[in-house]
Design a protein around this motif. Structure first.
Motif, short mmCIF file in Angstrom:
data_model
loop_
_atom_site.label_atom_id
_atom_site.label_comp_id
_atom_site.label_asym_id
_atom_site.label_seq_id
_atom_site.Cartn_x
_atom_site.Cartn_y
_atom_site.Cartn_z
N LEU A 238 0.83 -1.21 0.00
CA LEU A 238 0.00 0.00 0.00
C LEU A 238 0.86 1.26 0.00
O LEU A 238 0.66 2.17 -0.81
N ASN A 239 1.83 1.33 0.89
CA ASN A 239 2.67 2.52 0.99
C ASN A 239 3.60 2.67 -0.21
O ASN A 239 3.84 3.79 -0.68
N SER A 242 1.47 3.89 -3.13
CA SER A 242 1.05 5.27 -2.91
C SER A 242 2.17 6.25 -3.25
O SER A 242 1.95 7.27 -3.91
N PRO A 248 -3.74 8.43 -4.27
CA PRO A 248 -4.36 8.36 -2.94
C PRO A 248 -4.51 6.92 -2.45
O PRO A 248 -4.81 6.02 -3.24
N LYS A 249 -4.33 6.73 -1.16
CA LYS A 249 -4.37 5.37 -0.61
C LYS A 249 -5.76 4.75 -0.72
O LYS A 249 -5.89 3.53 -0.84
N ASP A 250 -6.80 5.58 -0.65
CA ASP A 250 -8.15 5.00 -0.72
C ASP A 250 -8.41 4.35 -2.09
O ASP A 250 -9.08 3.31 -2.19
N LYS A 251 -7.86 4.96 -3.15
CA LYS A 251 -8.02 4.37 -4.49
C LYS A 251 -7.25 3.06 -4.59
O LYS A 251 -7.73 2.08 -5.18
N LEU A 253 -6.49 1.08 -2.06
CA LEU A 253 -7.18 0.09 -1.23
C LEU A 253 -8.38 -0.51 -1.97
O LEU A 253 -8.64 -1.71 -1.87
N THR A 254 -9.06 0.31 -2.74
CA THR A 254 -10.20 -0.19 -3.51
C THR A 254 -9.76 -1.25 -4.52
O THR A 254 -10.40 -2.30 -4.65
N GLU A 257 -8.65 -4.48 -2.66
CA GLU A 257 -9.82 -5.23 -2.19
C GLU A 257 -10.50 -5.96 -3.36
O GLU A 257 -10.98 -7.08 -3.21
N PRO A 263 -3.22 -5.27 1.82
CA PRO A 263 -2.42 -4.06 1.64
C PRO A 263 -1.12 -4.04 2.43
O PRO A 263 -0.21 -3.27 2.11
#
Length: 285
Positions: A238-239, A242, A248-251, A253-254, A257, A263
């Motif tokens: 994840l990091n 990013s 953005p981390k939310d994108k 993460l989506t 998932e 992540p």
């Protein structure tokens, strides 16, 4: 015909032609007949095969290839070796020497001129300083060759053939294995070279795939994603993504998932198939 694996023969050639080994060109000549024969055997060169050799040097491997193949085309960058090759390959009617830099010449045109619509095997003792650029040119440009059997630096060979969750596994592993099946077929110690290199060598065999091993919506983004995942190996996926993708981390993460990838794992844990699913998921969202 001169015995080119003999150090005394090499010294004779050096004295006769005023030749000196070039560090800048990564020149290390094989002086072990068994090693040369095993490389050609691992390439399974037969009487119906066309062969492209990159960097023939004084023609050590060229002579053996010529004895097995239908035709050999050897591309040599060093003009000082051309008169040497004229002597060492004299009488071999199925060998052609081309003077040029394999990274700069039009390789596709060369292959078409010398081999027509037939796909040659690439067999070579590659200069270590340009191993990766040469191989990636053949792979990325999808040049019409059937397979590649080359001797390269051990560390680079291990990276090209590495599996997930190993120290050697990285973006180069993904890039090579995307285009071909890669395997180590032979170990080569420094003692069989003149002069001796400071590193060990391995012979790898790259069998080119008819099509890449995974289907991608956007190959450019796939390789950008892979590079980002390995850019900071100590970070979680994840990091790393990013930071490497400036996203953005939310994108992220989506997308993770969507393909059921955790992540908090690291990029080195993902297979090429998982990277492909993740890259395609980004394109969908």
């Amino acid at each position: 015909m001169l015995k080119l694996t003999s150090p005394s023969t090499i010294r004779y050639i050096m004295d006769k032609y005023g030749f000196r080994f070039s560090k800048s060109l990564g020149q290390n000549f094989l002086i072990d007949e068994g090693t040369v024969n095993r490389i050609v055997a691992n390439a399974e060169v037969g009487p119906e095969d066309m062969v492209l050799e990159v960097g023939p040097g004084i023609g050590v491997m060229t002579q053996v290839l010529a004895a097995h193949a239908e035709k050999v085309v050897a591309v040599e960058i060093d003009s000082s070796l051309l008169p040497v090759l004229n002597e060492t390959l004299d009488g071999l009617d199925n060998v052609e020497v081309v003077h040029g830099d394999i990274l700069k010449i039009d390789v596709k045109a060369l292959l078409n001129e010398h081999f027509g619509d037939r796909k040659p095997k690439v067999v070579a003792n590659l200069p270590y300083y340009v191993t990766t650029p040469i191989l990636m040119r053949f792979l990325e440009e999808r040049l019409p060759v059937s397979e590649i059997v080359v001797m390269i630096q051990k560390e680079v060979a291990e990276r090209m053939t590495a599996s997930p969750s190993t120290k050697a596994y990285g973006s180069l592993s993904i890039a090579v294995q995307y285009y071909c099946e890669a395997a180590v077929v032979q170990k080569v110690p420094p003692t069989v070279f003149m002069p001796q290199p400071s590193v060990e060598s391995l012979v790898i065999r790259l069998k080119l795939r008819e099509k890449p091993c995974v289907e991608l919506v956007n190959p450019d983004f796939f390789f950008k994603l892979v590079k980002a995942a390995f850019g900071q190996r100590r970070k979680t996926l994840l990091n790393a993504l990013s930071a490497g993708l400036s996203m953005p981390k939310d994108k992220i993460l989506t997308a993770l998932e969507e393909v059921e990838i955790l992540p908090n794992i690291r990029g080195e844990a993902l297979s090429i198939e998982e990277f492909a699913r993740l890259a395609n998921a980004f394109e969908e969202i």
